[in-house]
Motif scaffolding. Sequence first.
Motif, short mmCIF file in Angstrom:
data_model
loop_
_atom_site.label_atom_id
_atom_site.label_comp_id
_atom_site.label_asym_id
_atom_site.label_seq_id
_atom_site.Cartn_x
_atom_site.Cartn_y
_atom_site.Cartn_z
N UNK A 156 0.83 -1.21 0.00
CA UNK A 156 0.00 0.00 0.00
C UNK A 156 0.87 1.26 0.00
N UNK A 157 1.88 1.28 0.87
CA UNK A 157 2.78 2.44 0.92
C UNK A 157 3.55 2.59 -0.39
N UNK A 158 3.90 1.47 -1.00
CA UNK A 158 4.62 1.52 -2.28
C UNK A 158 3.75 2.10 -3.38
N UNK A 159 2.45 1.81 -3.36
CA UNK A 159 1.53 2.40 -4.34
C UNK A 159 1.54 3.92 -4.18
N UNK A 160 1.52 4.40 -2.94
CA UNK A 160 1.56 5.83 -2.67
C UNK A 160 2.84 6.46 -3.24
N UNK A 163 -5.48 1.40 -4.75
CA UNK A 163 -5.11 0.14 -4.10
C UNK A 163 -6.32 -0.55 -3.47
N UNK A 164 -7.26 0.25 -2.94
CA UNK A 164 -8.42 -0.34 -2.29
C UNK A 164 -9.45 -0.90 -3.25
N UNK A 165 -9.55 -0.29 -4.42
CA UNK A 165 -10.58 -0.73 -5.37
C UNK A 165 -9.97 -1.25 -6.65
N UNK A 219 -9.61 -4.17 1.34
CA UNK A 219 -10.02 -3.34 2.47
C UNK A 219 -8.83 -2.98 3.36
N UNK A 220 -7.84 -3.89 3.43
CA UNK A 220 -6.62 -3.57 4.18
C UNK A 220 -5.83 -2.48 3.48
N UNK A 221 -5.69 -2.58 2.16
CA UNK A 221 -4.95 -1.57 1.41
C UNK A 221 -5.60 -0.20 1.57
N UNK A 222 -6.92 -0.15 1.37
CA UNK A 222 -7.62 1.12 1.47
C UNK A 222 -7.52 1.69 2.88
N UNK A 223 -7.80 0.85 3.86
CA UNK A 223 -7.78 1.32 5.25
C UNK A 223 -6.43 1.82 5.68
#
Length: 622
Positions: free
Chosen positions: A208-212, A361-363, A379-383
């Motif tokens: 998730x942080x890598x997507x950011x 990442x969430x969707x 849901x983990x990625x989005x949250x």
Amino acid sequence: MENIDNTYSLSPDSVQKKKQYSKIIKELKYPLLITIPIILIQFFTISQFKQFPGPIYGGDIYWHFGETLNIYNGAMPWANPQVSGEYAYYGWLTQLLIAFIAKITTLNLVSVYMYFPVILTLFVGIVAYALGFELFGDRKLALLLCFLWIGLRYTVTDIWKIIGYDILMPLLILFVLKSMRTRKIKYNILAGMTLGLLGLTHVSAFPAASVFLFMLFIYKSFFFQFHINFMPKEMKIIFSRNKELSVKSSIKNAIKLFFPMFIIGTAIAMLFFGPIIFVYHGNAVNPLQEYTEPDMSRYGLPMLGSTLSNTFFNLDALLNENILSFIFSVIVLFGLYETIKHREDTEAKVLLILVISAFISGFHYFFTLPLFGKALIPMYFYGFLMHSGVLLLFVFGVSKLQEKIDSKTLFVLLISFFAILSVGMNISDSYNVKWANVGRSEPNPAFSEIAKWVNDNTDKNAVFLSNEELSFALNGLTGRKIMISRRTHFSPYLDIDERIADAYVILYGNDTKKSLELLNEYNVSYLYWDANWLYFAQNEPSLTSLKYEDYLSEYGVRFQKVNTYLDPAWSEYHPKYDVLAIIPANWNQTQPWSDGIQEHLELLKTFYTENKTFAKIFKVEY
């Protein structure tokens, strides 16, 4: 004789650094004024707990504590806490820190685990304040962000979330901001180290942080030189380009900025992801997320709708008379609007890209399901990303409201009321949440006796056999290895269906020779029984794949074909599976296993609750 001047003088750089450090120390008093009272409340709340606030059978807190025990007893943090010779499949940074503190302080491990969130709250407050000050340059807004980010952390069920969501992620945003503004390599390095540590907290945190960071890289490479001007009155959208910057130079600058972050972060994260990639090759033979996550082919659109409404305009909260949540969501929506409006500002850009990254990442399943038939814990990625995004959008919205409201006194009073009421509601929740009340109740004394006896009388690598729920509880209490456990708390890279089939051939089968052969194969030394064995056999029966039908039949294990959920915490959106539900050899409370295996068990210890037999530990005799 020439006089020698021995007076020591600081260089201009040293003087400047000393002034900076002095300023930082003075600035710390502001977040501490908020954090320390919260810590005292939190300490008082946790001090009332007489046991972990969660269920011993199936509770995440006991799984995490078992992992902590495993490290505390000398295992490497990347070792699987349940199965000898295998690698961890869950982030272990939190557990390593707790075990390390308990070791160096010689304090009781349970106490350190319980009170660790108190220590973390101090860091949460400081990091939130530092990020707020960096983003908004305003002490009041930084204090507001600190206040909101801290909340009240009385619970100890998801400590990794405090480290990942509330310390490392805002710290990553802070270092990225400083790196973009100052171009100093030290902030690139610190951002990379933070990204790597995120990779050790939870399997979702690093991706998730890598997507950011990747979205920031794309922006700096290809869109940094473009500007979009909205002209609603003229019904126009004008695109302009800074011709002084070429795409080539933009990409080069973006690589210099983000490449060190990715290299350092990936190198550290490989301590966790390395075995998953190079040993297990990512082959999830026990696909946990398919069992535990809703079926996004059915739940995808409802999730998107509920997420958007709950985040940006929470009408459900208004209908349920939760005015505070409704106002919060409206200000978050206003913050998003102002972020888009001020997108040319660095802080607005970073915040907007954070929100975009959360949605991508969430969707992602809207794209990956049709293409690959897969969705990775959306849901983990989005949250993970939107937890920071929502708080920052709220304060950004407040900062713009502040510019529109003439009365500063009224503004401060309103925000103070909002923050205090928020903490008050959290305090109220800490007394009404089910598992918090369990934590205040008296524990079953047999469990502490079991933990002590196992610790004193068995090897730390000894393997125990029981049914799934009892095995889970024993591992959480003692850190000892187990043959099987709940499939949703077992390694995705080990075949739990095969292990469950083998376990019940041992326990319920009619071929003692085969049972002994399997006991030796899995290196089982002990069998654990407690009074809940048949309860779980009836209410949460052991399930395994249909492909083991002939195998179980061959060795006399009874079963029934069923279509059911594989996650006990199922919802209507979870998938069902055709599986085999295993039936005990005997509906005998004290001996549910076959007579053949009973002849190879030596009773070592019996544990009692209110003068009634609660648990037994047997030695397996080959």
